[in-house]
Design a protein around this motif. Structure first.
Motif, short mmCIF file in Angstrom:
data_model
loop_
_atom_site.label_atom_id
_atom_site.label_comp_id
_atom_site.label_asym_id
_atom_site.label_seq_id
_atom_site.Cartn_x
_atom_site.Cartn_y
_atom_site.Cartn_z
N ARG A 149 79.73 67.41 27.49
CA ARG A 149 79.24 67.54 28.86
C ARG A 149 80.06 66.67 29.81
O ARG A 149 80.48 67.11 30.88
CB ARG A 149 77.76 67.18 28.91
N ALA A 150 80.34 65.44 29.40
CA ALA A 150 81.12 64.52 30.25
C ALA A 150 82.56 65.03 30.41
O ALA A 150 83.12 64.98 31.52
CB ALA A 150 81.11 63.12 29.65
N LEU A 152 83.66 68.14 30.17
CA LEU A 152 83.65 69.33 31.03
C LEU A 152 83.50 68.93 32.49
O LEU A 152 84.22 69.44 33.37
CB LEU A 152 82.53 70.28 30.62
N HIS A 153 82.58 68.04 32.75
CA HIS A 153 82.37 67.62 34.14
C HIS A 153 83.63 66.96 34.70
O HIS A 153 84.06 67.27 35.82
CB HIS A 153 81.19 66.65 34.21
N HIS A 154 84.22 66.07 33.92
CA HIS A 154 85.42 65.35 34.37
C HIS A 154 86.57 66.33 34.63
O HIS A 154 87.23 66.25 35.67
CB HIS A 154 85.82 64.30 33.34
N ARG A 155 86.80 67.24 33.70
CA ARG A 155 87.96 68.14 33.82
C ARG A 155 87.76 69.23 34.87
O ARG A 155 88.70 69.64 35.54
CB ARG A 155 88.24 68.78 32.45
N LEU A 156 86.53 69.71 35.04
CA LEU A 156 86.30 70.85 35.91
C LEU A 156 85.77 70.49 37.30
O LEU A 156 85.60 71.38 38.13
CB LEU A 156 85.35 71.84 35.23
N SER A 157 85.54 69.23 37.56
CA SER A 157 84.98 68.88 38.87
C SER A 157 86.05 68.63 39.93
O SER A 157 85.74 68.47 41.10
CB SER A 157 84.08 67.64 38.75
#
Length: 183
Positions: A149-150, A152-157
């Motif tokens: 989750r972290a 994905l959030h870091h890479r896609l935000s």
């Protein structure tokens, strides 16, 4: 005096299918309720029949039976206790302190005998919920999901995420899902 909906009608059939568990510790998620109102009445009545209990004790007993996966909120437990008292199925006993202690009445014992199969099904469902949580929220799995989750959030935000990046991430997730399915 039947309480209403049975186990199978609540879930759409046996097992953990149907509505599933609450989204959070005290429920209220989009996937439905753990226990319907009539089911909660039976569970609380059965727990009180095991031993006189306070409202808070009942919340903790349900939470313990689900391995922490579900704890009914005080906002549903205390009105249910009032209803069970009004129905003559439980009664308040003298207790020390400010907490009300409830005990089952003869009518409550008779109700439990009448609904024994449904009570057994409800407790089996609570136990299964706890077992499911133990399997899916085990330490390593919980940690790995949090890491994913972290990441994905870091890479896609970021603002510069293009369609190729989204497709690459989706492919990685699809591949991981397939590998887990084959285990």
């Amino acid at each position: 005096m039947r309480f209403g909906m049975g186990y199978a009608s609540w879930t759409g059939g046996p097992g953990m299918g149907g509505r599933g568990r609450h989204g959070g510790r005290h429920g209220g998620g989009p996937r439905g309720r753990v226990l319907g109102g009539d089911e909660l009445k039976l569970v609380l009545l059965a727990l009180i029949a095991e031993a006189p209990r306070h409202g808070y004790d009942l919340i903790r007993a349900v939470e313990a039976r689900t391995g922490g996966a579900y704890a009914p909120s005080p906002g549903v437990v205390y009105p249910t206790l009032t209803l069970l008292t009004d129905m003559g199925l439980i009664e308040e006993q003298a207790s020390e302190g400010t907490r009300k202690l409830f005990a089952v009445t003869g009518a409550g014992t008779a109700q439990l005998a009448q609904d024994g199969e449904q009570v057994a099904d409800l407790f089996a469902r609570l136990t299964a919920l706890g077992e499911h949580r133990a399997r899916t929220d085990a330490g390593p799995i919980h940690r790995a999901r949090a890491n994913l989750r972290a990441a994905l959030h870091h890479r896609l935000s970021g603002e510069n995420v293009d369609a190729d990046t989204l497709h690459a991430v989706a492919a990685i997730l699809d591949e991981a899902a397939q590998k887990v399915e084959r285990i």
